[in-house]
Design an enzyme around this catalytic site. Structure first.
Site, PDB file in Angstrom:
ATOM      1  CE  LYS A   1      -4.211  59.428 -37.168  1.00  0.00           C
ATOM      2  NZ  LYS A   1      -5.237  58.502 -36.701  1.00  0.00           N
TER       3      LYS A   1
ATOM      4  NE  ARG B   1      -8.145  48.885 -32.106  1.00  0.00           N
ATOM      5  CZ  ARG B   1      -7.591  49.675 -33.010  1.00  0.00           C
ATOM      6  NH1 ARG B   1      -7.246  49.197 -34.171  1.00  0.00           N
ATOM      7  NH2 ARG B   1      -7.356  50.940 -32.738  1.00  0.00           N
TER       8      ARG B   1
HETATM    9  P1  ADP Z   1      -8.389  56.660 -35.559  1.00  0.00           P
HETATM   10  O1  ADP Z   1      -7.400  57.355 -36.446  1.00  0.00           O
HETATM   11  O2  ADP Z   1      -9.392  57.570 -34.932  1.00  0.00           O
HETATM   12  O3  ADP Z   1      -7.805  55.680 -34.598  1.00  0.00           O
HETATM   13  P2  ADP Z   1      -9.359  54.377 -37.000  1.00  0.00           P
HETATM   14  O4  ADP Z   1      -9.912  54.370 -38.381  1.00  0.00           O
HETATM   15  O5  ADP Z   1      -8.101  53.635 -36.780  1.00  0.00           O
HETATM   16  O6  ADP Z   1      -9.249  55.879 -36.630  1.00  0.00           O
HETATM   17  O7  ADP Z   1     -10.447  53.843 -35.994  1.00  0.00           O
HETATM   18  C1  ADP Z   1     -11.731  54.389 -35.907  1.00  0.00           C
HETATM   19  C2  ADP Z   1     -12.483  53.758 -34.758  1.00  0.00           C
HETATM   20  O8  ADP Z   1     -12.654  52.368 -34.964  1.00  0.00           O
HETATM   21  C3  ADP Z   1     -11.763  53.878 -33.419  1.00  0.00           C
HETATM   22  O9  ADP Z   1     -12.724  54.043 -32.397  1.00  0.00           O
HETATM   23  C4  ADP Z   1     -11.076  52.562 -33.264  1.00  0.00           C
HETATM   24  O10 ADP Z   1     -10.851  52.239 -31.905  1.00  0.00           O
HETATM   25  C5  ADP Z   1     -12.114  51.649 -33.887  1.00  0.00           C
HETATM   26  N1  ADP Z   1     -11.516  50.408 -34.385  1.00  0.00           N
HETATM   27  C6  ADP Z   1     -10.516  50.260 -35.261  1.00  0.00           C
HETATM   28  N2  ADP Z   1     -10.238  48.959 -35.467  1.00  0.00           N
HETATM   29  C7  ADP Z   1     -11.099  48.262 -34.684  1.00  0.00           C
HETATM   30  C8  ADP Z   1     -11.304  46.877 -34.413  1.00  0.00           C
HETATM   31  N3  ADP Z   1     -10.543  45.944 -34.973  1.00  0.00           N
HETATM   32  N4  ADP Z   1     -12.281  46.544 -33.545  1.00  0.00           N
HETATM   33  C9  ADP Z   1     -13.019  47.501 -32.958  1.00  0.00           C
HETATM   34  N5  ADP Z   1     -12.867  48.807 -33.141  1.00  0.00           N
HETATM   35  C10 ADP Z   1     -11.915  49.199 -33.993  1.00  0.00           C
END
Ligand code: ADP
Length: 162
Positions: free
Chosen positions: A42, A91
């Site tokens: 990533k 989301r």
């Molecule tokens: P990944 O690479 O697994 O998508 P992220 O760090 O982007 O990792 O997200 C980790 C978790 O947090 C996931 O379940 C994602 O859906 C959730 N997440 C990310 N941003 C938000 C947000 N703004 N509101 C709610 N959940 C979120």
């Protein structure tokens, strides 16, 4: 029996959207591991150590939350820490298809791990680590989107990279 949950992600970096999910699930489970999955493909902005440090800093007010890192399969990590719940944030509908896929895979790999979805608060429904990085790069005000320490870390990162 202690109810142990994991909340996995890239957290590159942690945002208020993540924190909302973490704080809400920390009220339901006895122990919550926020685990940075180390996925080099990533091309993260922050190192694993930097991401862990930021998570530790912003979750220290929750005594049952612990930050961790893992390089293997989530299903194996869950077994190692004795977790029976996997917490994911939802989301928009666009998250759904991907989440269905990994949930099915995780269920296949670990029958004892149940995935739970928590709907984001409306004000965070557009928020992602990627969008925060995109606007922080151009010096936009992100103070409503991430905790203060994360805002500072992003500023430092982008001034180093100039
Ligand atoms: P990944 O690479 O697994 O998508 P992220 O760090 O982007 O990792 O997200 C980790 C978790 O947090 C996931 O379940 C994602 O859906 C959730 N997440 C990310 N941003 C938000 C947000 N703004 N509101 C709610 N959940 C979120």
């Amino acid at each position: 029996m202690e109810r142990i949950a994991i909340c996995p992600g890239s957290f590159d970096p942690i945002t208020n959207g993540h924190l909302d999910i973490i704080s809400r699930s920390s009220r339901i489970f006895d122990k919550l591991y926020v685990v940075v999955l180390n996925n080099e493909s990533k091309h993260p902005l922050f190192t694993v150590e930097e991401r862990l440090e930021l998570i530790r800093e912003v979750t220290k007010k929750y005594p049952n939350v612990e930050a961790d890192v893992y390089s293997g399969l989530l299903a194996d990590y869950a077994r190692e820490v004795g977790a029976t719940a996997n917490i994911r944030g939802l989301r928009a509908v666009s998250d759904f298809e991907y989440e269905m896929q990994i949930t099915s895979m995780n269920r296949l790999l670990n029958h004892d791990l149940e995935t739970f979805f928590i709907m984001t608060r409306n004000q965070y429904s557009f928020l992602s680590s990627s969008i925060v990085k995109e606007v922080a790069k151009y010096g936009a005000d992100i103070s409503e989107l991430v905790p203060g320490v994360v805002e500072k870390a992003l500023k430092e990162k982008y001034s180093d990279n100039k």
